[in-house]
Design a protein around this motif. Structure first.
Motif, mmCIF file in Angstrom:
data_model
loop_
_atom_site.group_PDB
_atom_site.id
_atom_site.type_symbol
_atom_site.label_atom_id
_atom_site.label_comp_id
_atom_site.label_asym_id
_atom_site.label_seq_id
_atom_site.Cartn_x
_atom_site.Cartn_y
_atom_site.Cartn_z
ATOM 1 N N ILE A 118 0.982 -1.248 0.182
ATOM 2 C CA ILE A 118 -0.081 0.179 0.088
ATOM 3 C C ILE A 118 0.969 1.262 0.094
ATOM 4 O O ILE A 118 1.804 1.490 0.775
ATOM 5 C CB ILE A 118 -0.843 0.079 1.260
ATOM 6 N N THR A 119 0.726 2.056 -0.830
ATOM 7 C CA THR A 119 1.438 3.222 -1.061
ATOM 8 C C THR A 119 0.660 4.491 -1.054
ATOM 9 O O THR A 119 -0.546 4.476 -1.404
ATOM 10 C CB THR A 119 2.283 3.442 -2.235
ATOM 11 N N PRO A 120 1.078 5.664 -0.461
ATOM 12 C CA PRO A 120 0.223 6.900 -0.601
ATOM 13 C C PRO A 120 -0.390 7.320 -1.737
ATOM 14 O O PRO A 120 0.261 7.066 -2.904
ATOM 15 C CB PRO A 120 1.174 8.095 0.107
ATOM 16 N N SER A 121 -1.649 7.703 -1.954
ATOM 17 C CA SER A 121 -2.038 7.994 -2.933
ATOM 18 C C SER A 121 -2.840 9.308 -2.881
ATOM 19 O O SER A 121 -3.032 9.825 -1.775
ATOM 20 C CB SER A 121 -3.234 6.888 -3.363
ATOM 21 N N PRO A 122 -3.216 9.868 -3.885
ATOM 22 C CA PRO A 122 -4.084 11.217 -4.051
ATOM 23 C C PRO A 122 -5.300 11.236 -3.004
ATOM 24 O O PRO A 122 -5.984 10.366 -3.030
ATOM 25 C CB PRO A 122 -4.537 11.418 -5.276
ATOM 26 N N GLY A 123 -5.332 12.013 -1.944
ATOM 27 C CA GLY A 123 -6.314 12.038 -0.801
ATOM 28 C C GLY A 123 -6.007 11.102 0.448
ATOM 29 O O GLY A 123 -6.769 11.237 1.210
ATOM 30 N N SER A 124 -4.939 10.408 0.325
ATOM 31 C CA SER A 124 -4.759 9.350 1.619
ATOM 32 C C SER A 124 -3.140 9.319 1.514
ATOM 33 O O SER A 124 -2.579 9.015 0.416
ATOM 34 C CB SER A 124 -5.214 8.036 1.483
ATOM 35 N N ASP A 125 -2.750 9.314 2.808
ATOM 36 C CA ASP A 125 -1.398 8.901 3.208
ATOM 37 C C ASP A 125 -1.065 7.540 3.604
ATOM 38 O O ASP A 125 0.028 7.379 4.267
ATOM 39 C CB ASP A 125 -0.893 10.163 4.034
ATOM 40 N N VAL A 126 -2.119 6.789 3.687
ATOM 41 C CA VAL A 126 -2.064 5.435 3.889
ATOM 42 C C VAL A 126 -0.859 4.610 3.476
ATOM 43 O O VAL A 126 -0.810 4.692 2.289
ATOM 44 C CB VAL A 126 -3.356 4.589 3.922
ATOM 45 N N ARG A 127 -0.110 4.019 4.138
ATOM 46 C CA ARG A 127 1.028 3.210 3.778
ATOM 47 C C ARG A 127 1.254 2.028 4.402
ATOM 48 O O ARG A 127 0.613 2.012 5.721
ATOM 49 C CB ARG A 127 2.369 3.894 3.393
ATOM 50 N N GLY A 128 1.590 0.911 3.791
ATOM 51 C CA GLY A 128 1.738 -0.403 4.710
ATOM 52 C C GLY A 128 1.635 -1.732 3.943
ATOM 53 O O GLY A 128 2.117 -1.481 2.574
ATOM 54 N N LEU A 129 1.003 -2.606 4.351
ATOM 55 C CA LEU A 129 1.086 -4.053 3.817
ATOM 56 C C LEU A 129 -0.014 -5.008 4.015
ATOM 57 O O LEU A 129 -0.668 -4.801 5.136
ATOM 58 C CB LEU A 129 2.395 -4.955 4.499
ATOM 59 N N LEU A 130 -0.636 -5.198 3.110
ATOM 60 C CA LEU A 130 -1.952 -6.348 3.209
ATOM 61 C C LEU A 130 -1.296 -7.814 2.732
ATOM 62 O O LEU A 130 -0.423 -7.570 2.035
ATOM 63 C CB LEU A 130 -2.991 -5.924 2.296
ATOM 64 N N TRP A 131 -2.038 -8.611 3.153
ATOM 65 C CA TRP A 131 -1.458 -9.879 2.968
ATOM 66 C C TRP A 131 -2.847 -10.947 2.931
ATOM 67 O O TRP A 131 -3.995 -10.686 3.515
ATOM 68 C CB TRP A 131 -0.645 -10.561 3.895
ATOM 69 N N VAL A 132 -2.619 -11.837 1.866
ATOM 70 C CA VAL A 132 -3.913 -12.949 1.858
ATOM 71 C C VAL A 132 -3.573 -13.908 2.911
ATOM 72 O O VAL A 132 -2.373 -14.530 2.829
ATOM 73 C CB VAL A 132 -3.901 -13.402 0.361
ATOM 74 N N GLN A 133 -4.416 -14.312 3.627
ATOM 75 C CA GLN A 133 -4.191 -15.303 4.566
ATOM 76 C C GLN A 133 -4.364 -16.826 4.193
ATOM 77 O O GLN A 133 -5.160 -17.140 3.206
ATOM 78 C CB GLN A 133 -5.398 -15.302 5.719
ATOM 79 N N ASP A 134 -3.583 -17.582 4.616
ATOM 80 C CA ASP A 134 -3.498 -19.081 4.066
ATOM 81 C C ASP A 134 -4.509 -19.755 4.998
ATOM 82 O O ASP A 134 -4.071 -20.632 5.834
ATOM 83 C CB ASP A 134 -2.210 -19.732 4.156
ATOM 84 N N GLY A 135 -5.832 -19.569 4.866
ATOM 85 C CA GLY A 135 -6.759 -20.285 5.784
ATOM 86 C C GLY A 135 -7.948 -20.439 4.787
ATOM 87 O O GLY A 135 -8.411 -19.554 4.455
ATOM 88 N N ALA A 136 -8.476 -21.762 4.825
ATOM 89 C CA ALA A 136 -9.723 -21.990 3.986
ATOM 90 C C ALA A 136 -10.811 -21.194 4.406
ATOM 91 O O ALA A 136 -11.015 -21.039 5.676
ATOM 92 C CB ALA A 136 -9.888 -23.318 3.845
ATOM 93 N N THR A 137 -11.817 -20.323 3.624
ATOM 94 C CA THR A 137 -12.757 -19.653 4.102
ATOM 95 C C THR A 137 -13.929 -20.077 3.288
ATOM 96 O O THR A 137 -13.853 -20.437 2.010
ATOM 97 C CB THR A 137 -12.276 -17.951 3.864
ATOM 98 N N TYR A 138 -14.983 -19.624 3.905
ATOM 99 C CA TYR A 138 -16.220 -19.849 3.092
ATOM 100 C C TYR A 138 -16.637 -18.350 2.726
ATOM 101 O O TYR A 138 -16.206 -17.157 3.261
ATOM 102 C CB TYR A 138 -17.310 -20.183 4.027
ATOM 103 N N GLY A 139 -17.513 -17.936 1.635
ATOM 104 C CA GLY A 139 -17.709 -16.717 1.393
ATOM 105 C C GLY A 139 -18.079 -16.005 2.320
ATOM 106 O O GLY A 139 -18.341 -14.465 2.317
ATOM 107 N N THR A 140 -18.944 -16.424 3.515
ATOM 108 C CA THR A 140 -19.543 -15.738 4.404
ATOM 109 C C THR A 140 -18.838 -15.602 5.638
ATOM 110 O O THR A 140 -19.197 -14.767 6.626
ATOM 111 C CB THR A 140 -20.842 -16.212 4.724
ATOM 112 N N SER A 141 -17.703 -15.880 5.571
ATOM 113 C CA SER A 141 -16.889 -15.919 6.859
ATOM 114 C C SER A 141 -16.093 -14.582 6.636
ATOM 115 O O SER A 141 -15.679 -14.004 5.759
ATOM 116 C CB SER A 141 -15.930 -16.762 6.966
ATOM 117 N N ASP A 142 -15.613 -13.984 8.060
ATOM 118 C CA ASP A 142 -14.972 -12.719 7.884
ATOM 119 C C ASP A 142 -13.682 -12.859 8.827
ATOM 120 O O ASP A 142 -14.090 -12.757 10.083
ATOM 121 C CB ASP A 142 -16.107 -11.503 8.471
ATOM 122 N N ASN A 143 -12.466 -12.926 8.258
ATOM 123 C CA ASN A 143 -11.419 -13.029 8.837
ATOM 124 C C ASN A 143 -10.564 -11.714 8.745
ATOM 125 O O ASN A 143 -9.316 -11.761 8.918
ATOM 126 C CB ASN A 143 -10.708 -14.262 8.511
#
Length: 607
Positions: free
Chosen positions: A251-276
């Motif tokens: 995640i890099t800063p963009s017009p209108g937001s200074d947010v930066r950081g890192l997201l990742w995809v979790q290695d855990g099987a999920t169902y469409g309605t689960s929220d992790n």
């Protein structure tokens, strides 16, 4: 009311009660007090850098625990406090020097805002002692001491090196916090992104010594993309507490937001309605919220992350974020970073992308419906649950048609398509129906939704029979279904019973029991739709006029053959046997059907 009776009055304040509310009920957990004290130490260091040009660059915060004595000390080399500043800022609720300094300098480094954090110390401590020497008066020292934050003593003390020591004599219920191991465990997460180094006990290595990947300054040698991804994945692994990260999304800063950081995809099987969703938010280097899931889009139930910002505004407890313009800008920035990041993984990391699809196929089916770019990315990659396992949409196409069973598996529809050697999509699974509808609208083709009147017309070519023949067939074949003469493939299949799922849904939703299970608002919306549906017929029995057995049966009836009714009974028994795995209502008697087969078998042998 007579205005002459109005008076201007001043409200009385129960300072003791106010201190209790602020000190004990403002924060969700008492250990937040440790974060607040380290934050104060950080701001003191930033203040000294701003106000004392001769200050050495190297500063630190050291947190020391004495488990046996039940004491915690927070030591900093910051600006320190004069006696007037202690009275004005340390001992006055809601007044903080940090806020004043930020207003004057517009600094993004200062963390504190409300002048309340010091109060949290009294949640943990039966006595708080602050020993401090200001950079303005290095020859003087002061000692503040209080047991409740309401009354305090202030006495001169021997000058110490410029800075402050806050000492907590822990209450019995919090004595376990006096261990350095426990302090390190708590503060390692809170202070992970703090710019000032934080040390525990006599450790020589700062617990926040390693900068996050997005802050690391690269040298003259360009880092290979694979090496950069490994560093990012290692950082994500340290932060992710429940799942192993599969891949990272920057995640890099963009017009209108200074947010930066890192997201990742979790290695855990999920169902469409689960929220992790799992997002930690750092504001000016200090952890503010470690469950800021609402910043991530609702479809991203398989995403974790760490972000930092100087614009996001904390609430007074500093454990949540104000829902202001900066918050909404951050939401948009994270959504864009997610979509762009997933597309980049698909292009550059095929092995990781295969694992993402494997782990989160169902969730991605739903996600694809939330943004056209996601649909374009996933349309040919996700798998559709079918009667023959999970398949791509292309594998479902048959002469430009896609068939989908709107009911539960195991019914006549499954049997029909097994006979045709064709897979049929499972419409009872999450997001399958809207995904296939969208796919067909974009790429062309016909979607045949089995179990709806519209879909059945596409599958079965309806025909007609004389009224007397229909009446007889209803008598010998039916169990409450509407009999429909038709022609369909395969011709070897004499009949098919198809439930009208829309009519069944309408009946369930209009039943009184639905009022107990579904909210009134949602029920009104759904009933407005189902009111248009005809629920007079819930099941249809399609009789295949191209089937040889049906053709001979009708011929035998027309000729008055004495065994025509027994032959019809055999077809009726076949219907019951085929439906026995899917019949839910109890209208079909399997034992009676088997008995009829035995009787017809005996008649054939004795003829």
């Amino acid at each position: 009311m007579n205005d002459t009776l109005s008076q201007v009055c001043t409200a009385d304040v129960d300072l003791g009660g106010l201190m209790t509310v602020l000190g004990q009920h403002l924060y969700s957990t008492p250990v937040v007090a440790l974060r607040e004290l380290v934050q104060n130490a950080h701001d003191s260091i930033v203040r000294r850098r701003m106000e004392d040009p001769a200050v050495p660059e190297q500063h630190l915060i050291r947190v020391e625990g004495d488990l046996a004595a039940g004491i915690v000390r927070v030591v900093d080399s910051g600006a320190g406090l004069t006696d007037q500043e202690i009275h004005r800022y340390l001992a006055t609720v809601g007044v903080g020097y940090t806020r004043k300094l930020r207003e004057e300098t517009q600094s993004d480094e200062l963390i504190g805002m409300f002048g309340l954090g010091f109060l949290s110390a009294f949640v943990l401590a039966s006595r708080v002692t602050v020993t401090t020497t200001s950079w303005q008066t290095p020859e003087l020292g002061w000692c503040y001491q209080s047991s409740n934050g309401e009354q305090y003593t202030l006495t001169p003390a021997e000058p110490r090196p410029v800075g402050t020591v806050v000492e907590l004599v822990l209450r019995d219920s919090y004595r376990n916090l006096g261990g350095n191991g426990m302090l390190a465990k708590i503060l390692r997460r809170y202070c992970a992104l703090l710019h000032v180094p934080v040390y525990i006990g006599q450790d020589d290595e700062a617990l926040n010594g390693e900068a996050p990947p997005w802050r690391q300054v690269q040298g003259t040698v360009v880092e290979h993309a694979v090496q950069a991804r490994r560093k990012a994945l290692a950082f994500a692994t340290r932060f992710e507490e429940r799942f192993e990260p599969l891949c990272t999304l920057p995640i890099t800063p963009s017009p209108g937001s200074d947010v930066r950081g890192l997201l990742w995809v979790q290695d855990g099987a999920t169902y469409g309605t689960s929220d992790n969703r799992n997002l930690s938010v750092f504001v000016r280097g200090m952890l503010l919220d470690d469950d800021a899931r609402d910043l991530l889009p609702a479809w991203a139930g398989f995403i974790g992350g760490v972000i930092e910002s100087n614009r996001l505004t904390p609430t007074a407890s500093r454990e949540d974020l104000q829902r202001d313009d900066a918050y909404h800008a951050a939401q948009s920035a994270l959504t864009e970073a997610l979509i762009d990041g997933l597309a980049q993984v698909a292009r550059q990391q095929p092995e990781a992308w295969r694992r993402v699809l494997s782990r989160h196929n169902e969730a991605l089916l739903g996600a694809a419906l939330c943004d056209p770019r996601l649909f374009d990315l996933l349309a040919e990659s996700v798998r559709i649950p079918t009667s023959q396992g999970d398949l791509s949409v292309r594998s479902l196409l048959d002469k430009g048609r896609i068939h989908i069973n709107m009911g539960s598996p195991g019914g006549f529809e499954d049997m029909l398509f097994r006979a045709l050697h064709m897979p049929v999509a499972r419409g009872d699974r999450y997001a399958v129906v809207p995904f296939l509808r969208e796919w067909v609208s974009r790429h062309g083709g016909v979607l045949i939704e089995l179990g709806t009147e519209h879909g059945n017309r596409k599958l079965f070519s309806e025909d007609s029979l004389p009224a007397n023949e229909l009446d007889w067939l209803n008598l010998v074949l039916g169990n409450g279904e509407k009999l429909v003469p038709a022609r369909f493939e395969p011709t070897a299949l004499p009949l098919v019973v198809v439930h009208d799922r829309e009519a069944e849904l309408k009946r369930r939703l209009e039943a009184d029991e639905a009022d107990k299970r579904i909210s009134v608002a949602a029920l009104q919306l759904v009933r407005a739709f189902t009111a248009q549906l005809d629920d007079s017929v819930t099941r249809r029995l399609y009789l295949n006029l191209d089937n040889p057995a049906v053709t001979q049966l009708l011929q035998a009836y027309r000729q008055g053959h004495p065994q025509a009714e027994e032959a019809a009974g055999l077809l009726q028994a076949l219907k019951v046997i085929l439906a026995s795995g899917a019949e839910q209502g109890g209208q079909l008697d399997l034992n009676a059907a088997l008995g009829r087969v035995n009787r017809v078998f005996s008649l054939l042998l004795s003829a």
